[in-house]
Design a protein around this motif. Structure first.
Motif, mmCIF file in Angstrom:
data_model
loop_
_atom_site.group_PDB
_atom_site.id
_atom_site.type_symbol
_atom_site.label_atom_id
_atom_site.label_comp_id
_atom_site.label_asym_id
_atom_site.label_seq_id
_atom_site.Cartn_x
_atom_site.Cartn_y
_atom_site.Cartn_z
ATOM 1 N N TRP A 1 -3.239 -2.164 8.389
ATOM 2 C CA TRP A 1 -4.017 -1.735 7.214
ATOM 3 C C TRP A 1 -5.511 -1.686 7.521
ATOM 4 N N GLN A 2 -5.955 -2.641 8.344
ATOM 5 C CA GLN A 2 -7.386 -2.695 8.675
ATOM 6 C C GLN A 2 -7.874 -1.409 9.321
ATOM 7 N N GLY A 3 -6.961 -0.717 10.002
ATOM 8 C CA GLY A 3 -7.354 0.524 10.650
ATOM 9 C C GLY A 3 -7.139 1.760 9.779
ATOM 10 N N MET A 4 -6.728 1.549 8.540
ATOM 11 C CA MET A 4 -6.414 2.711 7.690
ATOM 12 C C MET A 4 -7.559 3.034 6.740
ATOM 13 N N ALA A 5 -7.596 4.307 6.341
ATOM 14 C CA ALA A 5 -8.612 4.718 5.364
ATOM 15 C C ALA A 5 -7.941 4.961 4.023
ATOM 16 N N LYS A 6 -8.676 4.707 2.986
ATOM 17 C CA LYS A 6 -8.170 4.926 1.636
ATOM 18 C C LYS A 6 -7.891 6.422 1.436
ATOM 19 N N PRO A 7 -6.724 6.757 0.877
ATOM 20 C CA PRO A 7 -6.416 8.192 0.707
ATOM 21 C C PRO A 7 -7.352 8.835 -0.322
ATOM 22 N N THR A 8 -7.720 10.070 -0.055
ATOM 23 C CA THR A 8 -8.660 10.733 -0.962
ATOM 24 C C THR A 8 -8.112 12.050 -1.487
ATOM 25 N N TRP A 9 -6.866 12.383 -1.103
ATOM 26 C CA TRP A 9 -6.368 13.713 -1.443
ATOM 27 C C TRP A 9 -5.942 13.847 -2.900
ATOM 28 N N ALA A 10 -5.641 12.755 -3.570
ATOM 29 C CA ALA A 10 -5.140 12.871 -4.943
ATOM 30 C C ALA A 10 -6.254 13.301 -5.892
ATOM 31 N N ALA A 11 -5.849 13.996 -6.959
ATOM 32 C CA ALA A 11 -6.831 14.503 -7.926
ATOM 33 C C ALA A 11 -7.189 13.430 -8.947
ATOM 34 N N VAL A 12 -7.612 12.289 -8.433
ATOM 35 C CA VAL A 12 -8.067 11.234 -9.334
ATOM 36 C C VAL A 12 -9.425 10.749 -8.856
ATOM 37 N N ASP A 13 -10.173 10.220 -9.774
ATOM 38 C CA ASP A 13 -11.554 9.897 -9.499
ATOM 39 C C ASP A 13 -11.834 8.481 -9.992
ATOM 40 N N TYR A 14 -12.242 7.606 -9.089
ATOM 41 C CA TYR A 14 -12.548 6.244 -9.508
ATOM 42 C C TYR A 14 -13.562 5.646 -8.539
ATOM 43 N N PRO A 15 -14.310 4.665 -9.011
ATOM 44 C CA PRO A 15 -15.314 4.077 -8.126
ATOM 45 C C PRO A 15 -14.629 3.366 -6.968
ATOM 46 N N PRO A 16 -15.316 3.229 -5.821
ATOM 47 C CA PRO A 16 -14.706 2.579 -4.661
ATOM 48 C C PRO A 16 -14.244 1.169 -5.021
ATOM 49 N N ILE A 17 -13.102 0.788 -4.469
ATOM 50 C CA ILE A 17 -12.589 -0.554 -4.728
ATOM 51 C C ILE A 17 -13.051 -1.465 -3.589
ATOM 52 N N ASP A 18 -13.610 -2.601 -3.940
ATOM 53 C CA ASP A 18 -14.005 -3.566 -2.925
ATOM 54 C C ASP A 18 -12.842 -4.522 -2.696
ATOM 55 N N PHE A 19 -12.126 -4.283 -1.602
ATOM 56 C CA PHE A 19 -10.915 -5.065 -1.375
ATOM 57 C C PHE A 19 -11.199 -6.526 -1.033
ATOM 58 N N GLN A 20 -12.436 -6.793 -0.663
ATOM 59 C CA GLN A 20 -12.793 -8.186 -0.391
ATOM 60 C C GLN A 20 -13.151 -8.931 -1.679
ATOM 61 N N ALA A 21 -13.230 -8.197 -2.765
ATOM 62 C CA ALA A 21 -13.604 -8.840 -4.032
ATOM 63 C C ALA A 21 -12.379 -9.224 -4.856
ATOM 64 N N ILE A 22 -11.207 -8.948 -4.299
ATOM 65 C CA ILE A 22 -9.972 -9.226 -5.032
ATOM 66 C C ILE A 22 -9.376 -10.540 -4.531
ATOM 67 N N SER A 23 -8.792 -11.271 -5.456
ATOM 68 C CA SER A 23 -8.086 -12.478 -5.057
ATOM 69 C C SER A 23 -6.618 -12.120 -4.829
ATOM 70 N N TYR A 24 -6.089 -12.497 -3.670
ATOM 71 C CA TYR A 24 -4.781 -11.986 -3.276
ATOM 72 C C TYR A 24 -3.617 -12.925 -3.525
ATOM 73 N N PHE A 25 -3.907 -14.070 -4.080
ATOM 74 C CA PHE A 25 -2.753 -14.867 -4.445
ATOM 75 C C PHE A 25 -2.569 -14.776 -5.945
ATOM 76 N N SER A 26 -1.552 -14.057 -6.345
ATOM 77 C CA SER A 26 -1.414 -13.761 -7.766
ATOM 78 C C SER A 26 -0.671 -14.868 -8.475
ATOM 79 N N ALA A 27 -1.234 -16.053 -8.425
ATOM 80 C CA ALA A 27 -0.637 -17.138 -9.185
ATOM 81 C C ALA A 27 -0.733 -16.798 -10.656
ATOM 82 N N PRO A 28 0.161 -17.350 -11.438
ATOM 83 C CA PRO A 28 0.062 -17.105 -12.876
ATOM 84 C C PRO A 28 -1.342 -17.455 -13.352
#
Ligand SMILES: Nc1ncnc2c1ncn2[C@@H]1O[C@H](COP(=O)(O)OP(=O)(O)O)[C@@H](O)[C@H]1O
Ligand SMILES: [Mg+2]
Lengths: 251, 481
Positions: free
Chosen positions: B61-88
């Protein structure tokens, strides 16, 4: 019952109704005849509140209620019914579901209780019989795949179910063979009552043999130019509209 | 995985209490690196093969780029700003009462007739008594066990059925598949595992709704369904009640495997929070769903009703690898307000006499954007392949956008392809006809739109179809004019 005074209406820049007057009393059947393009359907649409027409002058009321101020559904709830010249197909909309929603919406507006599924089905079966329609109609989508005659019969069936005060039948007879015409006429006659009025828009005397009108009008270029008894229809059948139009021009 | 005694203890103690009792666990600080991946895996007490699989995915994943081909528009997501353990959710973070919830959302709950306690659960408010579906779920489990059907969380499956997981997880959507699927493989929180043994017809519709511990599976959900030869299962995902979640990004993966003569019917009602009128706070729903018709004469049907999310990016697909296998896609997608949806399907015909059907109904209102993107590929070996595609778009109002983008690649000359597409406005004639019969404008619109979607609703299990119709009507309220 219905009172229309000096009604003028435009589509775009073109004035179609040019000062139309009409009074229909309870229990009466009026026929409106007239050449193609004279504004009969426009009149029916304006009365029932279809978008796309601009009423520029005049008034229309049903039992004293100003129709022109109401939305189409409110007019229906007031007891107005239009049998369409060209009934519309509603793909995927089940007929029973449609009729039940329509009836209950009207009942609710009248302060009556909504019908449950059982009473509704009982009622609907009874009305189907009047129009000699098959049960299978209830399972089909509204008007989809119906023959021309079936569509027209379905309109009258809806009328029988909704029990309006005033029904406008816009060329319900055109495209019907003689048997279907008789069935439709029987349906309308079965609904005649001292409280219910009917406006028949038609080209042909034929329908009037079965549903006898009290009053016959000739609509021409957006105005009623002649009103008479049922013998007027017979005269029109024989002589066409030309002579009335000539007399109108002469006047 | 380098197993330390501390981790072992940790894992063990956690596991003793079982999956359901994780309620008080902490949430990881934001950020993603190999240590976080290891910690997630350790926290869930996973065997080494799982940890390695997650790490492999992360490195890719580290070597992959976020897909841009879809016709949707949203601000860049900061993946380092997300907490990845989805505890309740921790009680102090959750809304305290329904008063803190978007009133529009509450109104919708009320209209759907959802009881107060359940409303609270859906809105993420801590509720003491979990409503009475516990007993229902228990009864369900007993019936399923009798039939030999496995229906559990994927975390449980990793422990209890590691051979099945090792054999099938990632076998349909490999960890390298796409940016979001790859991220999911690295960090997936939980999800559902279903296994139907040979020749078994699953005795009931399976629904996540009845799986209490599937609540709060979080933003990186993973589902795996395996249907052994001659088996059948119908799986229902989601529910009509709008679901709220403070995690904006959702990247789920669903994998289906149908072996010889097996059939999987997968139905979804997706109603994630779409955000407020301006689209703020809505969910980004980036999903990878794929079914593998691995066996001869196998069949996979996707049926979906999508009304929620701020952004939807989703293409439930079928790989038709078994001779004579069948793929189906029936979809209703509704967008309004500022919603954006880029959705569709892929039907990949790889074997002879494979058949696929696509029926897509898109309804756009407000200032929404909707794109149907569909690929039908007929491979060289797919003699006698057939596809029928029907794509209809309905526009309500004149500020919305609908696009239809069919891609067709045919490598075998004998394929039979039919494609129909229509775009129409909601018809004035139809509206007036309904209204002249006494129906209010909104009822008329909802009736016409429900009629438009009929072919898709017909594919849903009965109860779900009734709910979906109701949902559609509610979604369209206020969308007219
Ligand atoms: N939507 C419309 N746009 C433009 N012209 C219209 C429209 N509806 C009716 N008209 C015109 O109004 C006139 C009356 O039409 P109509 O009411 O259908 O007549 P009738 O029913 O008597 O045959 C015709 O000249 C017709 O072309
Ligand atoms: Mg006409």
């Amino acid at each position: 019952m219905l009172s229309v005074k000096g009604l003028r209406a435009k589509v775009g820049d073109e004035e179609i109704l040019k000062g139309l007057d009409l009074t229909v009393r309870p229990g009466e059947v009026h026929a409106i005849m007239g050449p193609n393009g004279s504004g009969k359907s426009t009149f029916a649409h304006v009365l029932s509140g279809r978008d796309g027409y601009e009423v520029t002058d005049g008034a229309a009321s049903l039992d004293g209620v100003d129709l022109l101020a109401l939305s189409p559904e409110e007019r229906a709830q007031q007891g107005l019914f239009l049998a369409f010249q060209y009934p519309v197909e509603l793909p995927g909309v089940n007929n029973t579901y449609f009729l039940k929603a329509a009836l209950n919406s009207i009942r609710k507006a009248r302060g009556e209780e909504e019908l449950d599924a059982v009473s509704f089905l009982r009622l609907i079966r009874e009305k189907l019989k009047i129009l000699h329609l098959d049960d299978s109609l209830l399972k089909r989508a509204v008007n989809v795949g119906f023959s021309g005659g079936e569509k027209k019969r379905n309109e009258i069936f809806q009328m029988a179910l909704l029990e309006p005060k005033l029904a406008i039948l816009d060329e319900t007879d055109s495209g019907l063979d003689i048997d279907a015409l008789r069935i439709v006429a029987e349906g309308v006659n079965a609904l005649r009552s001292p409280e219910r009025s009917v406006i028949l828009v038609t080209h042909y005397q034929r329908l009037l043999d079965y549903i006898e009108p009290d009053v016959v009008h000739v609509l021409y270029k957006g105005r009623i130019i002649r009103t008479g008894g049922k013998e007027l229809a017979l005269e029109l059948e024989e002589r066409g509209y030309g002579w009335i139009i000539d007399e109108e021009h002469a006047a | 995985m380098t197993s330390t005694p501390a981790v072992d203890d940790f894992v063990k103690s956690d596991y003793e209490h079982g999956f359901v009792t994780e309620i008080e666990s902490e949430t990881f600080p934001p950020g993603l690196d190999e240590d976080v991946i290891r910690a997630i895996s350790a926290r869930k007490g996973e065997p080494e093969f799982m940890t390695e699989w997650r790490l492999k995915a992360f490195r890719h994943w580290q070597g992959m780029a976020k897909p841009t081909w879809a016709a949707v528009d949203y601000p860049p997501i900061d993946f380092q700003a997300i907490s990845y353990f989805s505890a309740p959710k921790r009680p102090e973070d959750a809304p305290k009462s329904l008063d803190e919830i978007d009133p529009v959302l509450r109104e919708t709950y009320d209209k759907l007739g959802i009881p107060i306690e359940e409303q609270k659960a859906l809105a993420g408010i801590a509720v003491d008594a979990v409503f009475d579906s516990v007993s229902v779920a228990t009864t369900f489990r007993a019936t399923l066990a009798e039939a030999g059907v496995i229906f559990c969380s994927i975390s449980e499956a990793v422990h209890d059925y590691p051979e099945l997981i090792q054999q099938y997880l990632g076998s349909v959507v490999p960890h390298t598949d796409n940016f979001y699927a790859c991220l999911n493989a690295a960090v997936f929180s939980d999800g559902t595992f279903v296994y139907i043994p040979k020749g078994v017809r699953c005795p009931m519709e399976l629904s996540t709704y009845f799986r209490i511990n599937a609540r709060n599976t979080g933003q990186f959900e993973r589902t795996l369904i395996v249907a052994e030869p001659g088996s059948y299962v119908s799986y229902l995902e989601g529910c009509t009640a709008p679901q709220r979640d403070e995690n904006q990004l959702h990247a789920a993966v669903v994998e289906l495997v149908a072996l010889d003569d097996a059939e999987i019917k997968y139905s979804t009602v997706q109603n994630w929070y779409p955000g407020d009128a301006e689209g703020r706070g809505g969910i980004y729903n980036f999903v990878t769903k794929r079914g593998d018709c691995r066996g001869a004469r196998s069949k996979i049907s996707w049926t979906q009703v999508e009304t929620g999310s701020a952004i939807t990016w989703k293409y439930p697909s079928c790989l038709l690898r078994g001779e004579g296998s069948i793929g189906e896609f029936y979809s209703v997608a509704v967008t309004k307000g500022r919603q954006q949806a880029d959705t569709g399907t892929k039907m990949i015909h790889l074997a002879p006499n494979t058949r696929s059907t696509i029926v897509s109904k898109g309804i756009s209102a407000g200032r929404s954007t909707q794109t149907y993107r569909g690929l039908v590929r007929i491979g060289q070996r797919a003699a006698g392949a057939r596809n029928h595609t029907q794509c209809d778009s309905l526009l309500i109002g004149d500020r919305c956008t609908a696009n239809t983008l069919p891609y067709i690649e045919v490598k075998h000359p004998g394929a039979r392809m039919e494609h129909e597409a229509t775009t129409s406005k909601i018809s004035e004639d139809e509206l007036f006809y309904c209204r002249s019969r006494g129906l209010g404008e909104e009822d008329a619109v909802s009736m016409i739109v429900n009629g438009f979607c009929k072919e898709v609703f017909n594919e849903l299990p009965m109860e779900f179809a009734v709910e979906a119709q109701k949902l559609l009507s509610i979604s369209l309220e206020g969308a007219v004019g």
